[in-house]
Scaffold this active site. Structure first.
Site, PDB file in Angstrom:
ATOM      1  N   LYS A 218       6.805  50.397   0.027  1.00 58.71           N
ATOM      2  CA  LYS A 218       6.203  49.116  -0.860  1.00 58.71           C
ATOM      3  C   LYS A 218       4.743  49.244  -0.744  1.00 58.71           C
ATOM      4  CE  LYS A 218       6.796  44.553  -2.486  1.00 58.71           C
ATOM      5  NZ  LYS A 218       7.237  43.278  -2.479  1.00 58.71           N
ATOM      6  N   ARG A 228       3.956  38.049 -10.172  1.00 54.72           N
ATOM      7  CA  ARG A 228       3.531  36.910  -9.312  1.00 54.72           C
ATOM      8  C   ARG A 228       3.173  35.784 -10.207  1.00 54.72           C
ATOM      9  NH1 ARG A 228      -0.513  40.091  -4.916  1.00 54.72           N
ATOM     10  NH2 ARG A 228       1.409  41.092  -3.987  1.00 54.72           N
ATOM     11  N   LYS A 242      -1.666  40.902   0.746  1.00 56.56           N
ATOM     12  CA  LYS A 242      -0.451  41.335   1.627  1.00 56.56           C
ATOM     13  C   LYS A 242      -0.631  42.695   2.462  1.00 56.56           C
ATOM     14  CE  LYS A 242       2.781  38.872  -1.358  1.00 56.56           C
ATOM     15  NZ  LYS A 242       4.074  39.086  -2.004  1.00 56.56           N
ATOM     16  N   GLU A 258       8.244  55.481   7.035  1.00 58.04           N
ATOM     17  CA  GLU A 258       8.624  54.088   6.388  1.00 58.04           C
ATOM     18  C   GLU A 258      10.190  54.389   6.067  1.00 58.04           C
ATOM     19  OE1 GLU A 258       8.244  51.028   6.784  1.00 58.04           O
ATOM     20  OE2 GLU A 258       6.261  50.645   6.732  1.00 58.04           O
ATOM     21  N   LYS A 273       7.989  51.695  -4.506  1.00 60.91           N
ATOM     22  CA  LYS A 273       7.417  50.772  -5.362  1.00 60.91           C
ATOM     23  C   LYS A 273       5.771  50.626  -5.252  1.00 60.91           C
ATOM     24  CE  LYS A 273       7.490  45.816  -6.071  1.00 60.91           C
ATOM     25  NZ  LYS A 273       7.835  44.505  -5.694  1.00 60.91           N
ATOM     26  N   SER A 299       5.933  45.145 -12.715  1.00 57.84           N
ATOM     27  CA  SER A 299       5.711  44.117 -13.969  1.00 57.84           C
ATOM     28  C   SER A 299       4.369  44.581 -14.411  1.00 57.84           C
ATOM     29  CB  SER A 299       5.455  42.751 -13.321  1.00 57.84           C
ATOM     30  OG  SER A 299       4.629  42.763 -12.262  1.00 57.84           O
ATOM     31  N   TYR A 338      11.910  46.276 -16.414  1.00 59.99           N
ATOM     32  CA  TYR A 338      12.032  45.076 -17.331  1.00 59.99           C
ATOM     33  C   TYR A 338      12.262  45.519 -18.742  1.00 59.99           C
ATOM     34  CZ  TYR A 338       9.756  42.852 -13.231  1.00 59.99           C
ATOM     35  OH  TYR A 338       9.737  42.538 -12.134  1.00 59.99           O
TER      36      TYR A 338
END
Ligand code: PBG
Length: 353
Positions: A218, A228, A242, A258, A273, A299, A338
């Protein structure tokens, strides 16, 4: 051909070159493309409704179905109505929904303690969906960002998101969600070691059948902004980022490490992602690990197409279906999107591109 000396012929006459290699005009790539039926016969990939997971939003309140500004066509449902969304998905043959909460500001605090409230809106939503739409799979994030006043995914100490204390909270959050009937825990926090810890916690609590879909690779991405906005973590995060836990978009080898670690720790499925800007990561993960590989068409990817579609700059349906197909071509097994219901409807209607 700039360097004629390397070939027996000389110059840039590609037709002549092809004749000498026995290709054109006998070989014509366009033959298979001539008719719709041959195009369908030779198609290498397809998007099926079986591949789709629909992320849905739950918000506090009653009787609510509230439009999300930055994500046209998506809604925040109150717990008493969220099963309607799940039922819509199930009716279209979609296998799973992923539930994300917008928590009241008043309930957010530094440590995101509302995440451990056994009656928070995520728990209520899981119970509602599981009882009203029993056939659909329910996926929930393990992460604290919807619940923290600072919008970070974990506990902050001395201005740093601390790893191990966060993992302890994520384990408790995961068990509560599994207790409520959640089928798949999806750690989206990027703390080190959380997959193994969550697996142990689930097993110890008698949830050995609950699957872990890890957000394995990610990235710290600009494409999460509409999400968000949807869950209200953007305003909480403010100028923060982040980058101390989500990955640097520059890195690919690191993604392999990872993913390898999450598999070793017991992940049942791994996720990459965002999606569209990271198709190379999906392909490499699939080729390297041969694991169930999930893409998150996030999104920002959704809202870009929606916005262009609304302006008439793109045909939304076609651009969206092409994007979903690209995930299959890249090697993804399933796609969080979505657009899941829209895609399912098009597929059902016999969409051919
Ligand atoms: C939070 C989380 C995020 C998304 C899913 N879980 C956002 C973030 O990391 O800030 C993003 C989904 C999207 O943009 O569609 N742990």
């Amino acid at each position: 051909m700039a360097d004629g000396s390397r070939m027996p012929w000389n110059g840039d006459d590609t037709a002549a070159q092809a004749r000498m290699t026995g290709a054109y005009p006998r070989i014509r790539m366009r033959r298979n493309r001539r008719d719709a039926w041959t195009r369908r016969l030779v198609a290498e990939n397809a998007v099926s409704v079986n591949d789709l997971i629909w992320p849905i939003f739950v918000a506090e309140g009653k009787g609510k179905r509230e439009a999300i500004n930055a994500m046209p066509g998506q809604f925040r449902w109150s717990p008493d109505r969220i099963a309607e969304a799940a039922a819509e998905a199930a009716g279209l043959g979609i296998n799973a929904v992923a539930i994300f909460p917008e928590i009241d500001k008043a309930k957010k605090d530094e440590d995101g303690t509302e995440a451990l409230n056994p009656d928070n809106i995520v728990i209520q939503a899981i119970k509602a969906v599981k009882s009203e739409v029993p056939g659909i799979g329910v996926i929930c994030d393990a992460a604290l960002d919807p619940f923290t006043s600072h919008g970070q995914d974990g506990l902050v100490r001395d201005n740093y998101v601390v790893n191990d204390p966060t993992v302890d909270v994520l384990c408790r959050q995961s068990v509560l969600q599994a207790d409520a009937g959640c089928d798949v825990i999806s750690p989206s926090d990027m703390m080190d070691g959380r997959v193994a810890a969550i697996r142990d916690a689930l097993d110890a609590a008698g949830h050995g059948h609950v699957r872990i879909l890890s957000y394995a690779a990610k990235y710290a991405s600009a494409y999460y902004m509409p999400f968000r906005d949807a869950i209200g973590s953007g305003s909480a995060l403010g100028m923060g980022d982040k980058k101390t836990y989500q990955m640097d978009p520059a890195n690919l080898d690191e993604a392999m490490r990872e993913v390898a670690l999450d598999i070793q720790e017991g992940a049942d499925m791994v996720m990459v992602k965002p999606g569209l800007p990271y198709l190379d990561v999906i392909r490499r993960v699939k080729d390297t690990f041969h694991m169930p590989t999930v893409a998150y068409n996030v999104s920002g990817e959704y809202s870009m197409l929606k916005a262009a579609g609304e302006r008439g700059w793109l045909d939304y349906d076609r651009a969206m279906m092409e994007a979903l197909l690209s995930f299959k071509r890249a090697g993804a097994d399933a796609i969080l999107t979505y657009s899941a219901c829209e895609a399912a409807r098009l597929i059902k209607a016999g969409y051919q591109g």
